[in-house]
Design a protein around this motif. Structure first.
Motif, PDB file in Angstrom:
ATOM      1  N   THR A   1       0.854  -1.185   0.000  1.00 21.17           N
ATOM      2  CA  THR A   1       0.000   0.000   0.000  1.00 21.17           C
ATOM      3  C   THR A   1       0.889   1.234   0.000  1.00 21.17           C
ATOM      4  O   THR A   1       2.083   1.169   0.330  1.00 21.17           O
ATOM      5  CB  THR A   1      -0.924   0.021   1.227  1.00 21.17           C
ATOM      6  OG1 THR A   1      -0.117  -0.058   2.428  1.00 21.17           O
ATOM      7  CG2 THR A   1      -1.895  -1.149   1.203  1.00 21.17           C
TER       8      THR A   1
ATOM      9  N   THR B   1       1.553   5.036   1.553  1.00 19.43           N
ATOM     10  CA  THR B   1       1.289   5.794   2.761  1.00 19.43           C
ATOM     11  C   THR B   1       2.257   6.962   2.844  1.00 19.43           C
ATOM     12  O   THR B   1       3.112   7.139   1.971  1.00 19.43           O
ATOM     13  CB  THR B   1       1.406   4.888   4.003  1.00 19.43           C
ATOM     14  OG1 THR B   1       1.011   5.619   5.165  1.00 19.43           O
ATOM     15  CG2 THR B   1       2.836   4.409   4.188  1.00 19.43           C
ATOM     16  N   THR B   2       2.117   7.747   3.874  1.00 16.29           N
ATOM     17  CA  THR B   2       3.039   8.847   4.162  1.00 16.29           C
ATOM     18  C   THR B   2       3.590   8.645   5.563  1.00 16.29           C
ATOM     19  O   THR B   2       3.032   7.884   6.370  1.00 16.29           O
ATOM     20  CB  THR B   2       2.347  10.208   4.054  1.00 16.29           C
ATOM     21  OG1 THR B   2       1.322  10.299   5.060  1.00 16.29           O
ATOM     22  CG2 THR B   2       1.704  10.387   2.670  1.00 16.29           C
ATOM     23  N   ARG B   3       4.663   9.370   5.858  1.00 17.57           N
ATOM     24  CA  ARG B   3       5.257   9.206   7.185  1.00 17.57           C
ATOM     25  C   ARG B   3       4.300   9.670   8.273  1.00 17.57           C
ATOM     26  O   ARG B   3       4.218   9.064   9.347  1.00 17.57           O
ATOM     27  CB  ARG B   3       6.592   9.934   7.260  1.00 17.57           C
ATOM     28  CG  ARG B   3       6.517  11.419   7.017  1.00 17.57           C
ATOM     29  CD  ARG B   3       7.893  12.027   6.786  1.00 17.57           C
ATOM     30  NE  ARG B   3       8.769  11.742   7.904  1.00 17.57           N
ATOM     31  CZ  ARG B   3      10.099  11.691   7.811  1.00 17.57           C
ATOM     32  NH1 ARG B   3      10.673  11.884   6.647  1.00 17.57           N
ATOM     33  NH2 ARG B   3      10.832  11.446   8.868  1.00 17.57           N
TER      34      ARG B   3
ATOM     35  N   GLN C   1       0.929   9.661   8.133  1.00 14.57           N
ATOM     36  CA  GLN C   1      -0.133   8.663   8.241  1.00 14.57           C
ATOM     37  C   GLN C   1       0.356   7.411   8.947  1.00 14.57           C
ATOM     38  O   GLN C   1      -0.347   6.825   9.766  1.00 14.57           O
ATOM     39  CB  GLN C   1      -0.646   8.323   6.840  1.00 14.57           C
ATOM     40  CG  GLN C   1      -1.768   7.298   6.828  1.00 14.57           C
ATOM     41  CD  GLN C   1      -2.221   6.976   5.416  1.00 14.57           C
ATOM     42  OE1 GLN C   1      -1.778   7.577   4.445  1.00 14.57           O
ATOM     43  NE2 GLN C   1      -3.133   6.006   5.299  1.00 14.57           N
ATOM     44  N   LEU C   2       1.591   6.997   8.662  1.00 17.05           N
ATOM     45  CA  LEU C   2       2.161   5.802   9.287  1.00 17.05           C
ATOM     46  C   LEU C   2       2.276   5.983  10.793  1.00 17.05           C
ATOM     47  O   LEU C   2       1.908   5.105  11.575  1.00 17.05           O
ATOM     48  CB  LEU C   2       3.530   5.509   8.670  1.00 17.05           C
ATOM     49  CG  LEU C   2       4.274   4.296   9.220  1.00 17.05           C
ATOM     50  CD1 LEU C   2       3.610   3.015   8.752  1.00 17.05           C
ATOM     51  CD2 LEU C   2       5.734   4.326   8.786  1.00 17.05           C
TER      52      LEU C   2
ATOM     53  N   GLU D   1      -1.143   5.805  12.496  1.00 16.57           N
ATOM     54  CA  GLU D   1      -1.781   4.492  12.514  1.00 16.57           C
ATOM     55  C   GLU D   1      -1.041   3.494  13.398  1.00 16.57           C
ATOM     56  O   GLU D   1      -1.625   2.501  13.823  1.00 16.57           O
ATOM     57  CB  GLU D   1      -1.872   3.941  11.086  1.00 16.57           C
ATOM     58  CG  GLU D   1      -2.821   4.724  10.186  1.00 16.57           C
ATOM     59  CD  GLU D   1      -2.841   4.183   8.767  1.00 16.57           C
ATOM     60  OE1 GLU D   1      -2.019   3.275   8.469  1.00 16.57           O
ATOM     61  OE2 GLU D   1      -3.656   4.642   7.962  1.00 16.57           O
TER      62      GLU D   1
ATOM     63  N   ASP E   1       6.676  10.300   1.034  1.00  9.62           N
ATOM     64  CA  ASP E   1       5.806   9.247   0.508  1.00  9.62           C
ATOM     65  C   ASP E   1       6.520   7.903   0.582  1.00  9.62           C
ATOM     66  O   ASP E   1       7.683   7.781   0.180  1.00  9.62           O
ATOM     67  CB  ASP E   1       5.415   9.552  -0.941  1.00  9.62           C
ATOM     68  CG  ASP E   1       4.639  10.849  -1.052  1.00  9.62           C
ATOM     69  OD1 ASP E   1       3.470  10.876  -0.658  1.00  9.62           O
ATOM     70  OD2 ASP E   1       5.227  11.847  -1.519  1.00  9.62           O
TER      71      ASP E   1
ATOM     72  N   GLN F   1       4.406   0.910   1.749  1.00  8.76           N
ATOM     73  CA  GLN F   1       4.337   0.065   2.942  1.00  8.76           C
ATOM     74  C   GLN F   1       4.052  -1.367   2.514  1.00  8.76           C
ATOM     75  O   GLN F   1       3.010  -1.661   1.931  1.00  8.76           O
ATOM     76  CB  GLN F   1       3.249   0.564   3.894  1.00  8.76           C
ATOM     77  CG  GLN F   1       3.067  -0.299   5.136  1.00  8.76           C
ATOM     78  CD  GLN F   1       1.937   0.210   6.010  1.00  8.76           C
ATOM     79  OE1 GLN F   1       1.496   1.342   5.884  1.00  8.76           O
ATOM     80  NE2 GLN F   1       1.452  -0.649   6.891  1.00  8.76           N
TER      81      GLN F   1
END
Length: 368
Positions: A71, A73-75, A77-78, A81, A187, A190
């Protein structure tokens, strides 16, 4: 794709082998196309599959790493989550590929692996990652990623080397990712795996790859694929040539084309004549190598120890060897067994009296 039904355009794209779905804009380095995502997942699947075999050997337990899920993701967002402490292993590529990626382990999973590496059963891992635990996990990751880079070398058809992995404890909830990931990287791709180690670990293993590096990796993979050869153009009809004479055939070997259209020369094979009265082989020239030095080693015995047992050794420790008292010792030449003997004392030095020379068949078997 609408309501699970393929349109005619999507069917035509599938028949042509083109990816179905929205594609990134040309030159967009912040996203990956469906084909690039599939290629990245295949690279991760093969490399981590070989790494799982290595980890299984190190831990003495069955290790399974399932097919990855890729998938974007961004740092930020990671970190939102996964607001927990993790052990992050940074892998830098030194040749073949230019870039780095991160392996992310749950802290407890890392402690279990460390406990298994040090001879434990993994059921009571240590609380917190001590220096010795970090060293044990670092050795496991070094072996795993070394095997993975070998698999990648075969996929990319070039040598891929890595530097020793760097281990850091990172609390994603405290936004400490800057310690292991460059600030310019935003960016990420993952790649999530399910990692199962028999009955002690059933958890998630993540691999984080900057999108820019992921695109370079997949483009290098696509560039290394062999393309189908272009069929040669059909020549115009030519009048038949007269057959060559035997002397011409001997002087000029025929030239034919192989499957890819490259000319190859075909000529008859020549066999050496057999002499029924050949003289027996002579070994007079063995004197030319009589002064070649060889390493002779006497092996008193050997044993295997875990990392934990090695670290507990100290002055006065006693190591039990595999041989019994009074049993003959082994004589090895350049690491190959050739004889057995018994230990004697000559003046003030140890010596070995040869008691048995192994048979030529056994020697040939050891040399293979």
């Amino acid at each position: 794709m609408n309501s699970g039904v393929l349109s005619q355009e999507e069917i035509d794209a599938l028949l042509r082998g083109d990816p179905v779905g929205p594609s990134p804009a040309p030159g967009d380095m912040n996203s990956l196309s469906p084909m690039e995502i599939d290629a990245l997942g295949e690279v991760a699947n093969i490399s981590m599959g070989s790494a799982a075999t290595t980890l299984s050997t190190l831990l003495g337990k069955r290790v399974e790493i399932t097919t990855p899920r890729v998938t974007l993701t961004t740092r930020d967002q990671l970190q939102s989550e996964y607001p927990l402490p993790y052990l992050v292993i940074k892998v830098n590529y030194t040749s073949g590929l230019q870039g780095s990626n991160l392996l992310v382990l749950h802290e407890r999973d890392a402690a279990v692996i460390a406990d298994l590496m040090m001879g434990g059963n993994g059921e009571n891992p240590p609380e917190g990652m001590t220096d010795i635990c970090v060293s044990a996990v670092g050795e496991a990751m070094n072996q795993m990623m070394g095997t993975a880079s070998t698999s990648m070398s075969q996929m990319f058809n070039k040598t891929v080397n890595i530097s020793p992995p760097e281990l850091n404890r990172v609390d994603f909830g405290q936004r400490e990712l800057n310690e292991t990931l460059d600030n310019s990287v935003h960016d990420l791709a993952q790649i999530s795996f399910r990692m199962v180690i028999e009955d002690v670990i059933d958890s998630e293993l993540m691999q984080l790859v900057p999108v820019v590096f992921a695109k370079e990796m997949t483009q290098g993979l696509f560039g290394g694929m062999a393309t189908a050869p272009t069929p040669p153009a059909t020549p115009h009809p030519q009048p038949p040539s007269p057959p060559p004479t035997p002397s011409e055939v001997k002087r000029t070997p025929p030239v034919r084309e192989n499957l890819v259209g490259k000319p190859v020369t075909v000529q008859p094979i020549e066999f050496a004549a057999f002499d029924r009265e050949s003289p027996p082989a002579e070994y007079g020239n063995i004197s030319l190598i009589l002064d070649v030095p060889l390493q002779l080693t006497v092996e008193l015995g050997k044993t295997r120890k875990t990392i934990k047992e090695i670290l507990e050794l100290g002055p006065g420790s006693i190591i039990e060897l595999s041989k019994l008292a009074g049993e003959p010792v082994d004589l090895l030449i350049n690491g190959k067994l050739i004889a057995h003997g018994e230990v004697v004392v000559i003046d003030e030095n140890y010596g070995v009296r040869v008691t048995d020379i192994i048979s030529p068949v056994e020697r040939m078997t050891n040399l293979q």
